[in-house]
Design a protein around this motif. Structure first.
Motif, short mmCIF file in Angstrom:
data_model
loop_
_atom_site.label_atom_id
_atom_site.label_comp_id
_atom_site.label_asym_id
_atom_site.label_seq_id
_atom_site.Cartn_x
_atom_site.Cartn_y
_atom_site.Cartn_z
N ALA A 9 0.81 -1.22 0.00
CA ALA A 9 0.00 0.00 0.00
C ALA A 9 0.85 1.26 0.00
CB ALA A 9 -0.94 0.01 1.21
N LEU A 10 1.90 1.29 0.83
CA LEU A 10 2.79 2.45 0.91
C LEU A 10 4.20 1.98 1.20
CD1 LEU A 10 0.09 3.25 2.97
CD2 LEU A 10 1.12 5.49 2.59
N LEU A 11 5.16 2.80 0.87
CA LEU A 11 6.51 2.64 1.40
C LEU A 11 6.48 3.06 2.86
CD1 LEU A 11 8.45 4.26 -1.57
CD2 LEU A 11 8.61 1.85 -0.90
N SER A 12 7.22 2.38 3.71
CA SER A 12 7.24 2.76 5.12
C SER A 12 7.77 4.18 5.30
CB SER A 12 8.07 1.78 5.93
OG SER A 12 9.41 1.73 5.47
N SER A 13 8.60 4.64 4.37
CA SER A 13 9.14 6.00 4.45
C SER A 13 8.08 7.07 4.23
CB SER A 13 10.26 6.18 3.42
OG SER A 13 9.79 5.93 2.11
N GLU A 14 6.91 6.70 3.73
CA GLU A 14 5.83 7.68 3.55
C GLU A 14 5.17 8.06 4.87
OE1 GLU A 14 3.33 7.28 -0.13
OE2 GLU A 14 4.26 5.29 -0.16
N LEU A 15 5.32 7.21 5.88
CA LEU A 15 4.84 7.51 7.23
C LEU A 15 6.04 7.37 8.17
CD1 LEU A 15 1.43 5.59 7.24
CD2 LEU A 15 1.79 8.06 6.93
N PRO A 16 6.95 8.34 8.16
CA PRO A 16 8.27 8.15 8.78
C PRO A 16 8.30 8.24 10.29
CG PRO A 16 8.09 10.36 7.86
CD PRO A 16 6.84 9.63 7.46
N GLU A 17 7.28 8.85 10.92
CA GLU A 17 7.35 9.04 12.36
C GLU A 17 5.94 9.15 12.94
OE1 GLU A 17 9.67 12.55 12.68
OE2 GLU A 17 8.07 13.89 12.01
N ASP A 18 5.84 9.00 14.25
CA ASP A 18 4.55 9.11 14.93
C ASP A 18 3.95 10.50 14.70
OD1 ASP A 18 5.33 6.66 15.82
OD2 ASP A 18 5.56 7.23 17.93
N ASP A 19 2.64 10.53 14.48
CA ASP A 19 1.89 11.78 14.29
C ASP A 19 2.34 12.59 13.08
OD1 ASP A 19 0.15 11.38 16.43
OD2 ASP A 19 1.47 12.37 17.87
N CYS A 20 2.95 11.91 12.09
CA CYS A 20 3.33 12.63 10.86
C CYS A 20 2.08 12.88 10.02
CB CYS A 20 4.36 11.83 10.08
SG CYS A 20 3.80 10.19 9.55
N ALA A 21 2.27 13.61 8.93
CA ALA A 21 1.14 13.97 8.08
C ALA A 21 0.50 12.72 7.48
CB ALA A 21 1.61 14.90 6.96
N PRO A 22 -0.82 12.68 7.38
CA PRO A 22 -1.48 11.54 6.73
C PRO A 22 -1.21 11.54 5.23
CG PRO A 22 -3.09 13.24 7.24
CD PRO A 22 -1.78 13.69 7.86
N VAL A 23 -1.45 10.38 4.60
CA VAL A 23 -1.15 10.20 3.19
C VAL A 23 -2.38 9.65 2.48
CG1 VAL A 23 0.31 8.96 1.52
CG2 VAL A 23 1.28 9.75 3.69
N ARG A 24 -2.72 10.26 1.34
CA ARG A 24 -3.80 9.72 0.52
C ARG A 24 -3.35 8.42 -0.15
NH1 ARG A 24 -3.68 15.21 -1.42
NH2 ARG A 24 -5.46 16.47 -0.71
N VAL A 25 -4.24 7.46 -0.21
CA VAL A 25 -3.98 6.17 -0.85
C VAL A 25 -5.21 5.79 -1.66
CG1 VAL A 25 -3.42 3.73 -0.50
CG2 VAL A 25 -2.54 5.44 1.10
N LYS A 26 -5.00 5.36 -2.90
CA LYS A 26 -6.11 4.83 -3.69
C LYS A 26 -5.74 3.44 -4.15
CE LYS A 26 -9.41 5.88 -7.36
NZ LYS A 26 -9.77 6.77 -8.50
N LEU A 27 -6.55 2.45 -3.80
CA LEU A 27 -6.33 1.06 -4.17
C LEU A 27 -7.65 0.43 -4.59
CD1 LEU A 27 -4.05 -0.06 -1.19
CD2 LEU A 27 -3.31 0.28 -3.55
N LEU A 28 -7.62 -0.31 -5.69
CA LEU A 28 -8.80 -1.05 -6.14
C LEU A 28 -10.03 -0.15 -6.23
CD1 LEU A 28 -8.17 -4.27 -4.00
CD2 LEU A 28 -7.51 -3.86 -6.39
N GLY A 29 -9.80 1.09 -6.68
CA GLY A 29 -10.87 2.05 -6.88
C GLY A 29 -11.36 2.71 -5.61
N GLU A 30 -10.74 2.45 -4.48
CA GLU A 30 -11.21 2.96 -3.20
C GLU A 30 -10.27 4.05 -2.68
OE1 GLU A 30 -12.72 0.98 1.04
OE2 GLU A 30 -12.31 -0.26 -0.72
N ARG A 31 -10.84 5.20 -2.33
CA ARG A 31 -10.05 6.32 -1.81
C ARG A 31 -9.90 6.19 -0.30
NH1 ARG A 31 -11.93 11.95 -4.43
NH2 ARG A 31 -10.38 12.64 -2.90
N LEU A 32 -8.65 6.13 0.15
CA LEU A 32 -8.34 5.85 1.55
C LEU A 32 -7.35 6.88 2.09
CD1 LEU A 32 -7.71 2.03 0.96
CD2 LEU A 32 -9.79 3.04 1.95
N ILE A 33 -7.19 6.89 3.40
CA ILE A 33 -6.19 7.73 4.06
C ILE A 33 -5.37 6.84 4.98
CG2 ILE A 33 -7.53 8.42 6.11
CD1 ILE A 33 -5.64 10.92 3.94
#
Length: 428
Positions: free
Chosen positions: A30-54
């Motif tokens: 779903a993501l590279l671990s580096s996209e969420l590098p630390e606690d309470d970091c900025a959220p990241v948009r993710v789209k998989l299988l037509g579904e919009r996720l955070i």
């Protein structure tokens, strides 16, 4: 060729489509671990299988993946405040934990129990290697965590990247199991790319442009063997494992890191091309890692701040006709990754397979389509779980080897095709 209805069966992957539901029976990156590098970091948009996720990482380091939109009035939680163990909508302060549970609605009395009735769709998000994996199917169907070798070797032995590819997942994946194009499209890269050049196998690739394909079914997918002439009485084999639904591993070259891909649908007209390089018995060198970061091998450069390739359809992939004429690159496109992506995207968002004229070197693609169709039909009609979900199916390696002409490639390479911690690989 494929009939229109079969093409649609294999390429449509949104929720409640047969292939989309089958993809949901696997752990997928779903993501590279580096996209969420630390606690309470900025959220990241993710789209998989037509579904919009955070996706987000909370104050205790827990990962969450859930519906992007607040259950109140549909605000995107990408704007949310990641704080004190949850993601808070900035509009009216509704707050959610990593499991999608609403844990606070400031406007309502706590004793009302209102927030206990609010829950967003959420999926598990688990770190294995340098990738965050999710399972989007029913909890009771969840298989064991991924055990792919690239994700389980020590961190200094592996490198992973991803790119947004603007076409359907299937035509991208089919490019990953098509070994015959290497002698043409990538002929320049075999001689100049720092992650490819110098291997003895390159000589066989360039000398014999008419490989013979032999394809063998396995429990998890296929072994796709491409045979070329080597010295007198010998054959050079490149054996590519394809594990359902979309994992491929390219045969190694010399002592270079070996690599492969996952092709994960974003929606029907876009996919994530995940690319990994690893070496099973040694650390990657600084020079190798830097080459990967610089876009060599199967990796690429990006538009700053995105995962969109710097070379893309809006700039014609920075094609250089002079370099093509001089023979520096066969297609005029720089870089092995974008040589592949440019042609796969050129087919259109979803390739019209009713117009194809396939040949013997397409046997791997033909067999992969057959297995996908068989599996998705069995899952749709009978609820039969598809192959490729079990750790035993994932413990595979690709192989490059020179064999005597009379040898069967699977029998001769049976041990080499199985991954095992600390075991030397078979490479030419």
């Amino acid at each position: 060729m494929l009939r229109k209805e079969v093409n649609e069966l294999l390429t449509q992957t949104n929720a409640e489509t047969p292939m989309g539901e089958m993809f949901r029976q696997y752990w997928i990156p779903a993501l590279l671990s580096s996209e969420l590098p630390e606690d309470d970091c900025a959220p990241v948009r993710v789209k998989l299988l037509g579904e919009r996720l955070i996706a987000f990482r909370d104050s205790k380091g827990r990962y969450g993946l859930m519906d992007e939109f607040c259950a109140h009035r549909g605000v995107s939680l990408w704007f949310g405040r990641n704080e004190e163990g949850g993601l808070r909508c900035p509009y009216h302060g509704w707050k959610y934990d990593v499991n999608g549970n609403c844990i606070e609605v400031p406007s309502e009395a706590e004793e009302s129990g209102f927030c206990e009735r609010i829950k967003l769709q959420a999926y598990p998000l688990v770190k294995v290697g340098d990738v965050l994996w999710t399972f989007m199917g029913p909890k009771e169907n969840r298989p064991p965590l991924p055990e792919w070798e690239f994700a389980t070797v020590p961190s200094d032995q592996t490198f992973t990247s991803k790119r947004w590819q603007e076409c359907n997942w299937l035509q991208a994946m089919e490019g990953g199991i098509d070994s015959s194009h290497v002698s043409f499209l990538h002929s320049g890269g075999l001689q100049s790319d720092p992650l490819f050049k110098g291997a003895k196998g390159n000589e066989y690739n360039l000398a014999d442009k008419k490989p013979v394909f032999e394809v063998t079914e396995t429990e998890g997918g296929l072994f796709i063997g491409a045979r070329r002439n080597a010295e007198a009485g010998k054959h050079y084999w490149r054996i590519t494992p394809w594990i359902m639904p979309s994992f491929t591993m390219v045969p190694p070259r010399g002592d270079h890191p070996q690599h492969g891909h996952f092709w994960i649908p974003i929606d029907d007209e876009n996919c994530w091309a995940w690319s990994y390089d690893y070496h099973p018995t040694r650390a990657l060198t600084e020079e190798e890692v830097q080459a990967m970061k610089d876009g060599h091998g199967i990796h690429n450069e990006y538009v700053p701040g995105t995962f969109r390739p710097l070379q893309n359809k809006d700039n014609d992939y920075m094609m250089d006709r002079d370099a093509q004429r001089r023979g520096e690159t066969y297609s005029g496109i720089k870089g092995i990754a974008m040589q592949d992506a440019s042609l796969q995207e050129s087919m259109g968002p979803i390739c019209d397979r009713t117009k194809e004229n396939l040949v013997s070197t397409d046997n791997g693609i033909i067999m992969a389509r057959h297995r996908l169709r068989k599996a998705v039909t069995a899952f749709r009609d009978k609820g039969t779980m598809p192959p490729g979900r079990e750790p035993a199916h994932q413990k595979v390696r690709s192989v490059a080897v020179v064999l005597d002409a009379e040898q069967n490639y699977v029998e001769a390479c049976q041990d080499a095709l199985t991954s095992e911690k600390g075991k030397e690989r078979t490479s030419v």
